[in-house]
Design an enzyme around this catalytic site. Structure first.
Site: not given
Ligand code: NAD
Ligand code: TYD
Length: 335
Positions: A12, A34-35, A81, A122-124, A149, A152-153, A178, A276
């Site tokens: 994101i 941090k990559l 995160a 997140t909504d989680e 996860y 911690s959020k 999501n 879950h």
């Molecule tokens: P992602 O896992 O794709 O990316 C996380 C990034 O953070 C990576 O580039 C990683 O290198 C960096 N990072 C991790 N630990 C670090 C540290 N200690 N210091 C500096 N950088 C660090 O995550 P994402 O899916 O892009 O999610 C971004 C944010 O949005 C998160 O806070 C997540 O909780 C939130 N979020 C994600 C979703 C989703 O569906 N992906 C939904 C709601 C909220």
């Molecule tokens: P995910 O993409 O891991 O997001 P989140 O757990 O943050 O919602 O998972 C989305 C939904 O899909 C979740 O209900 C778990 C399910 N899931 C599977 O059924 N199979 C998979 O391999 C993965 C990664 C997720």
């Protein structure tokens, strides 16, 4: 504006940096990342030469790194995160460090310099809704996280809110559903399903597959953060959701299978994920009323575009799946 974006090499965060520099060409963006395995500088191809963009490799848990990165910045947008539930079940420790301690370190830097702080969450944090009801999460829903996860959020959200109430730090929080779209790491359901099908592998579906998520196209999320930064009320939390009718995991997977011309033998039901959550659904009417937010990218149309993106960017995800992407920044940046 001068933005410090944390986690800008992730899914994101990288979409947000592309979005921001395209729509606010006069602004400056510092990306602190941090990559980790989830950070990929190939997500930022095209941006790295922009004179308004700077990349810093560093850990948000390190106060010296954070303080330096925050120099001259007026706004922090905090994405960094550990973000994958399954990994948090296997190895929770890094989730506590990055998501809780890292957020605390950033808040301290923001407090010293009175920097506007937007926290991406997140909504989680709200836990699980019952299947077959019309109940939705609201901003006032009590927190009830199920996984390390989401716990911690939740902790990080509480810290951010407390810095507003205690120190008057100018904060906002968004809890979003999501996301899906380009540059998502193929451990998450949608990119995993698409890339597995291209590779001829089955798609693992946990439990009975009837779990429901509220899917949000990543650009709608970027737009929502932009609205919050420009018009959001300081101290407030906004829920940001998508436009889908309720759709279960197995329905999502079947849709992808149909769109990719495969058959349902590619589904493999696996054992259930511990803790879950059954169903997520968000009421984003506050963001609609106060900010004019509305998701503009439908699931129906954008799941097709997302499939096409992964089909066109096979090189990108194959390098991610093989681990080669981590060589890229060593070569390019010597980091
Ligand atoms: P992602 O896992 O794709 O990316 C996380 C990034 O953070 C990576 O580039 C990683 O290198 C960096 N990072 C991790 N630990 C670090 C540290 N200690 N210091 C500096 N950088 C660090 O995550 P994402 O899916 O892009 O999610 C971004 C944010 O949005 C998160 O806070 C997540 O909780 C939130 N979020 C994600 C979703 C989703 O569906 N992906 C939904 C709601 C909220
Ligand atoms: P995910 O993409 O891991 O997001 P989140 O757990 O943050 O919602 O998972 C989305 C939904 O899909 C979740 O209900 C778990 C399910 N899931 C599977 O059924 N199979 C998979 O391999 C993965 C990664 C997720």
């Amino acid at each position: 504006m001068r933005l410090l974006v944390t986690g800008g090499a992730g899914f994101i965060g990288s979409n947000f940096i592309h979005y921001w520099l395209k729509n606010h060409a006069g602004d400056f963006v510092v990306n602190l990342d941090k990559l980790t395995y989830a950070g990929n500088l190939e997500n930022l191809t095209g941006v790295e030469k922009n004179p308004h963009y700077t990349f810093i490799k560093g850990d948000i848990v390190d106060p010296a790194v954070v303080e330096k990165a925050a120099n001259g910045v007026d706004t922090i947008v905090h994405f960094a995160a550990e973000s994958h539930v399954d990994r948090s079940i296997l190895e929770p420790e890094v989730f506590i460090l990055t998501n809780i301690v890292g957020t605390y370190v950033l808040l301290e830097a923001a407090r010293k310099k009175n920097i506007r702080f937007h926290h991406v969450s997140t909504d989680e944090v709200f836990g699980s809704l019952e299947l077959g009801t019309t109940e939705k999460f609201k901003e006032i829903t009590p927190y009830d996280p199920s996984s390390p996860y989401s716990a911690s959020k939740a902790a990080s959200d509480h810290l951010v809110r407390s810095y507003h109430r205690t120190y008057n730090l100018p904060i906002t929080i968004s809890n979003t559903s999501n996301n899906f779209g380009p540059y998502q790491f193929p451990e998450k359901l949608i990119p995993l399903a698409i890339t597995n099908l291209i590779e001829g592998k089955k798609i693992p579906v946990y439990g009975d597959g009837k779990h429901v998520r509220d899917w949000l196209y990543v650009i709608d999320h970027c737009r929502a953060i932009e609205l919050i930064l420009l018009k959001g009320v300081i101290g407030k939390t906004y829920l940001i959701g998508g436009s889908t009718e309720e759709i279960s995991n197995v329905e999502v997977v079947k849709k992808i299978i149909t769109l990719m011309g495969k058959d349902e033998s590619m589904i493999e039901f696996t054992k259930e994920r511990p803790g879950h959550d059954r169903r997520y659904s968000l009421d984003w009417s506050l963001a609609a009323k106060e900010l004019g937010y509305k998701p503009e990218h439908s699931f129906e149309e954008y799941i097709k575009k997302t499939i096409e993106w992964y089909q066109r960017h096979e090189d990108w995800w194959r390098r991610v799946k093989s681990g080669e992407y981590q060589e890229y920044y060593r070569e390019q940046y010597g980091v």
